[in-house]
Scaffold this active site. Sequence first.
Site, PDB file in Angstrom:
ATOM      1  N   ALA A 277       2.838  -2.177  -2.340  1.00  0.00           N
ATOM      2  CA  ALA A 277       3.660  -3.358  -2.023  1.00  0.00           C
ATOM      3  C   ALA A 277       3.820  -4.178  -3.300  1.00  0.00           C
ATOM      4  CB  ALA A 277       2.964  -4.185  -0.952  1.00  0.00           C
TER       5      ALA A 277
ATOM      6  N   GLY B 214       0.870   0.832  -0.331  1.00  0.00           N
ATOM      7  CA  GLY B 214       2.067   1.055   0.490  1.00  0.00           C
ATOM      8  C   GLY B 214       2.835   2.282   0.049  1.00  0.00           C
TER       9      GLY B 214
ATOM     10  N   GLU C 225       1.282   5.050   1.754  1.00  0.00           N
ATOM     11  CA  GLU C 225       1.583   4.895   3.189  1.00  0.00           C
ATOM     12  C   GLU C 225       2.994   5.378   3.491  1.00  0.00           C
ATOM     13  OE1 GLU C 225       0.136   0.748   3.024  1.00  0.00           O
ATOM     14  OE2 GLU C 225      -0.862   1.242   4.891  1.00  0.00           O
TER      15      GLU C 225
ATOM     16  N   GLU D 263      -5.962  -1.210  -1.692  1.00  0.00           N
ATOM     17  CA  GLU D 263      -5.820  -2.553  -1.124  1.00  0.00           C
ATOM     18  C   GLU D 263      -7.138  -3.319  -1.100  1.00  0.00           C
ATOM     19  OE1 GLU D 263      -4.399   0.136  -0.074  1.00  0.00           O
ATOM     20  OE2 GLU D 263      -2.401  -0.242   0.700  1.00  0.00           O
TER      21      GLU D 263
HETATM   22  N1  T1G Z   1       3.163  -5.403  -7.388  1.00  0.00           N
HETATM   23  C1  T1G Z   1       3.758  -6.154  -8.347  1.00  0.00           C
HETATM   24  N2  T1G Z   1       3.613  -5.930  -9.677  1.00  0.00           N
HETATM   25  C2  T1G Z   1       2.828  -4.900 -10.032  1.00  0.00           C
HETATM   26  C3  T1G Z   1       2.174  -4.069  -9.099  1.00  0.00           C
HETATM   27  C4  T1G Z   1       2.379  -4.369  -7.718  1.00  0.00           C
HETATM   28  N3  T1G Z   1       1.831  -3.616  -6.755  1.00  0.00           N
HETATM   29  N4  T1G Z   1       1.481  -3.144  -9.782  1.00  0.00           N
HETATM   30  C5  T1G Z   1       1.683  -3.384 -11.082  1.00  0.00           C
HETATM   31  N5  T1G Z   1       2.475  -4.427 -11.241  1.00  0.00           N
HETATM   32  C6  T1G Z   1       2.956  -4.973 -12.516  1.00  0.00           C
HETATM   33  C7  T1G Z   1       1.810  -5.517 -13.341  1.00  0.00           C
HETATM   34  O1  T1G Z   1       1.550  -6.858 -12.965  1.00  0.00           O
HETATM   35  C8  T1G Z   1       2.376  -5.412 -14.744  1.00  0.00           C
HETATM   36  O2  T1G Z   1       3.277  -6.484 -14.892  1.00  0.00           O
HETATM   37  C9  T1G Z   1       3.205  -4.141 -14.682  1.00  0.00           C
HETATM   38  O3  T1G Z   1       3.490  -3.904 -13.290  1.00  0.00           O
HETATM   39  C10 T1G Z   1       2.478  -2.943 -15.239  1.00  0.00           C
HETATM   40  O4  T1G Z   1       1.221  -2.900 -14.527  1.00  0.00           O
HETATM   41  C11 T1G Z   1       1.221  -2.771   2.512  1.00  0.00           C
HETATM   42  C12 T1G Z   1      -0.285  -4.502   1.119  1.00  0.00           C
HETATM   43  C13 T1G Z   1       0.252   1.073 -10.790  1.00  0.00           C
HETATM   44  C14 T1G Z   1      -1.924   1.913 -11.759  1.00  0.00           C
HETATM   45  O5  T1G Z   1      -2.850  -2.414  -5.807  1.00  0.00           O
HETATM   46  O6  T1G Z   1      -3.011  -0.388 -10.026  1.00  0.00           O
HETATM   47  O7  T1G Z   1       0.420  -1.891  -1.040  1.00  0.00           O
HETATM   48  O8  T1G Z   1       2.080  -7.692 -16.772  1.00  0.00           O
HETATM   49  O9  T1G Z   1      -0.190  -3.150 -16.594  1.00  0.00           O
HETATM   50  O10 T1G Z   1      -1.809   0.025 -16.517  1.00  0.00           O
HETATM   51  O11 T1G Z   1      -0.753  -1.574   2.466  1.00  0.00           O
HETATM   52  O12 T1G Z   1      -0.382  -1.448 -12.047  1.00  0.00           O
HETATM   53  O13 T1G Z   1       3.923  -6.046 -17.253  1.00  0.00           O
HETATM   54  O14 T1G Z   1       4.462  -8.241 -16.128  1.00  0.00           O
HETATM   55  O15 T1G Z   1      -1.202  -2.428 -14.387  1.00  0.00           O
HETATM   56  O16 T1G Z   1       0.288   1.470 -16.159  1.00  0.00           O
HETATM   57  C15 T1G Z   1      -1.412  -1.856  -3.576  1.00  0.00           C
HETATM   58  C16 T1G Z   1      -1.667  -2.147  -8.330  1.00  0.00           C
HETATM   59  C17 T1G Z   1      -0.657  -3.131  -3.361  1.00  0.00           C
HETATM   60  C18 T1G Z   1      -1.536  -1.096  -7.261  1.00  0.00           C
HETATM   61  C19 T1G Z   1      -0.125   0.989 -13.229  1.00  0.00           C
HETATM   62  N6  T1G Z   1      -1.128  -1.337  -4.889  1.00  0.00           N
HETATM   63  N7  T1G Z   1      -1.187  -1.687  -9.608  1.00  0.00           N
HETATM   64  O17 T1G Z   1      -1.061   0.634 -14.211  1.00  0.00           O
HETATM   65  O18 T1G Z   1       0.364  -0.898 -15.648  1.00  0.00           O
HETATM   66  S1  T1G Z   1      -1.017  -3.844  -1.797  1.00  0.00           S
HETATM   67  C20 T1G Z   1      -1.904  -1.693  -5.925  1.00  0.00           C
HETATM   68  C21 T1G Z   1      -1.945  -0.844 -10.384  1.00  0.00           C
HETATM   69  C22 T1G Z   1      -0.266  -2.812  -0.677  1.00  0.00           C
HETATM   70  C23 T1G Z   1       0.214  -2.134   1.629  1.00  0.00           C
HETATM   71  C24 T1G Z   1      -0.534  -3.089   0.754  1.00  0.00           C
HETATM   72  C25 T1G Z   1      -1.393  -0.527 -11.735  1.00  0.00           C
HETATM   73  C26 T1G Z   1      -0.787   0.871 -11.854  1.00  0.00           C
HETATM   74  P1  T1G Z   1       3.462  -7.172 -16.368  1.00  0.00           P
HETATM   75  P2  T1G Z   1      -0.071  -2.407 -15.322  1.00  0.00           P
HETATM   76  P3  T1G Z   1      -0.585   0.357 -15.722  1.00  0.00           P
END
Ligand code: T1G
Length: 693
Positions: free
Chosen positions: A66, A105, A108, A128
């Site tokens: 998400a 997500g 999912e 999450e």
């Molecule tokens: N949402 C918004 N921005 C995100 C993002 C996300 N999920 N993931 C990364 N970014 C932005 C981050 O802030 C950075 O921005 C840029 O992308 C590069 O990220 C319904 C509710 C995917 C492994 O928890 O683990 O789904 O600083 O530096 O090292 O059940 O990002 O460049 O402006 O980390 O290559 C679940 C979180 C969400 C994944 C990539 N998903 N992200 O790593 O790049 S909750 C997560 C990561 C959800 C559902 C629920 C990592 C990455 P900026 P980065 P990276």
Amino acid sequence: MGAINAVATLAVEGDIGILTLNSPPVNALSQQVRDGIHKGIQQAVADTAVQAIVLICEGKTFFAGADITEFTQGPLSPSFPEMIDAIEGSPKPVVAAIHGTALGGGLEVAMACSYRIAVPSAKCGLPEVNLGLLPGAGGTQRLPRLVGPEQALDMVTSGKPIDARTALASGLIDELIPEGELRNSAIEFARKIARNRPLRRVRDMNDKVAAARGKPEIFADFRKANARKFRGFLAPEYNIRSIEAAVNQPFAEGLQVEQQLFKELMQGTQSAAQRYVFFAERQVWKIPDVPDDTPIIPIKKVGIVGAGTMGGGIAMNFVNVGIPVTIVETRQDALDRGLGVVRKNYERSTKSGKLTMADVDKRMSLLTGTLELERLADCDLVIEAIFENMDVKQGVFAKLDKIVKQGAILATNTSALDINDIASVVKRPESVIGLHFFSPANVMRLLEVVRTRHSSKPVIATAMQLAKKIGKIAALVGVCPGFVGNRILHARTLQADAMLLEGAMPWQIDKVLYDFGLPMGQFAMADLAGLDLGWVKERSASATIREVLCEADRRGQKTGAGYYDYDEQRHPSPSPVTEKIIRDFAAKSGLPQRQLSDQEILERCVYVQINEGARILEEKIAIRASDIDIVWINGYGWPVYRGGPMFYGDTIGLKHVVAKLKAYGPKLGSNFTISPLLEKLAAEGKRLQDAAG
Ligand code: T1G
């Protein structure tokens, strides 16, 4: 190729519809992306030429979850359930073509598809829990149906992704596709299964959950095995309950349990804190006055002065990533001991299987010991890690200035001394910086990078990039006593020590801090570090409780007694000896003795930390409040579900913090003053996280 919206296109090749999403940087499932999927599936279903649908992403990864930036906005249509239902309700099979990291997500969405295929480098996970949440789009109901409850429990509570091969073996994905051929292979795969009927839906796959029904021990044992790790956290427990619902209830009911638990977590302070930390960990690398294109100094060889506990631990960080290190000592026996400790640390990792003996030998081959400082002449970075004495450090830096090649970085690992003073003895002050590692340096994730008045931008940029390379999380801080982390610790120490003179015992204070979520209390931590840090026997005059303990040879865990008594396994117990020392000392101080409440102990320990953080911001020693939180979470174990001392202050409200500090007044000590910034923010109803450093 028809555009669905700005981030989605639908192409039809023969009888296969290819729905492609492209929303950099990580194809987060923003409203636009969900809309593109929702509409794209509907269009592909309506197209009679299409027999099966491929769902694929461009850019570096399949949907990474998400869009966390949307969480604070109200519901945006299409919702996750609407999008998921469109995929799972499709009368034509949908194939998720995965590369990069299918997370949260994103996974999912993939599990709502009929099939999942991936390239070997792909990873799949439900992280999450790291955001204080649980998978809220059916993940806790579909994952156990694909991989079984036991593996699902591990995945949702650790948040750790699994690689594609493991995903194939566990049933999460259906086929591995060669790297670089994902799109074409996905089309072929879709054509192969296009006419399979009945349509396969994960929600109908009940074998693996049914097999676990009537076995509550799966969950009881899992909870017991992880109790310590999950202490204080809500999300792991809620994830477990959701998986339990997948085992014990029909899909639709299990989905309702997931939705209810997700909502509770989303509305709670723990998830707000953990989402804040997610972004704080990315903000910390952004230095306003050091642009991203600042030239980096190549670091091909590192020199370390001092092969003690810190020097050896620091050396391991570089050797671990293949950077050769030359480490200098003044005496052969000290050098041999230091190198021996490093080897032993590596050999210990072979017992857990993390390293092989070949790895140990390879890493040790990158580590060269010497007694000659001159051998550091060709190093690109030299880190001084010797005794915490200004004269000694200045002496070494004056020598390094003459020996080490021009353009090299000269760093000190000092934990509190003024680095501007250290830099004053060299002809290249712009090359001097602080690299404050936390002990044990090869384990602790935090690195305080300390800029002096003269540290150049390339030196700062190089230090920050190097920190990332060696797996640290670095906060750029300024010079002051204790920098950021230890300065805030000192504020708490003053209160904790003062409360011993007012009637509190170390074990009461420690329990309050432990129950708040810290890994150990103030005095247990002091015993671990050693009470004799900086203590000089000849000069000791029983002036403090700590001195009296050291004089009684109660110098901490290493002597079997400090504030606490320790058994052979170093298990602590309250000490009657310490209690008497404290009572006698308190009696002499003339302070009235009283029973302090846990609430007062907590407020006096923690609110002064919030105040000190505000002063650090005022003095621009830290760039932003969230950097201070990163320091305290990664250097001192502040519970991530409370976001750090600054976030915690914002959570309980700065007005309340200021009012309490004023109410305690003189109890906080004659030198205590409230930060003007804290008072201003409180008066204006603002937050520390909105205050720029
Ligand atoms: N949402 C918004 N921005 C995100 C993002 C996300 N999920 N993931 C990364 N970014 C932005 C981050 O802030 C950075 O921005 C840029 O992308 C590069 O990220 C319904 C509710 C995917 C492994 O928890 O683990 O789904 O600083 O530096 O090292 O059940 O990002 O460049 O402006 O980390 O290559 C679940 C979180 C969400 C994944 C990539 N998903 N992200 O790593 O790049 S909750 C997560 C990561 C959800 C559902 C629920 C990592 C990455 P900026 P980065 P990276």
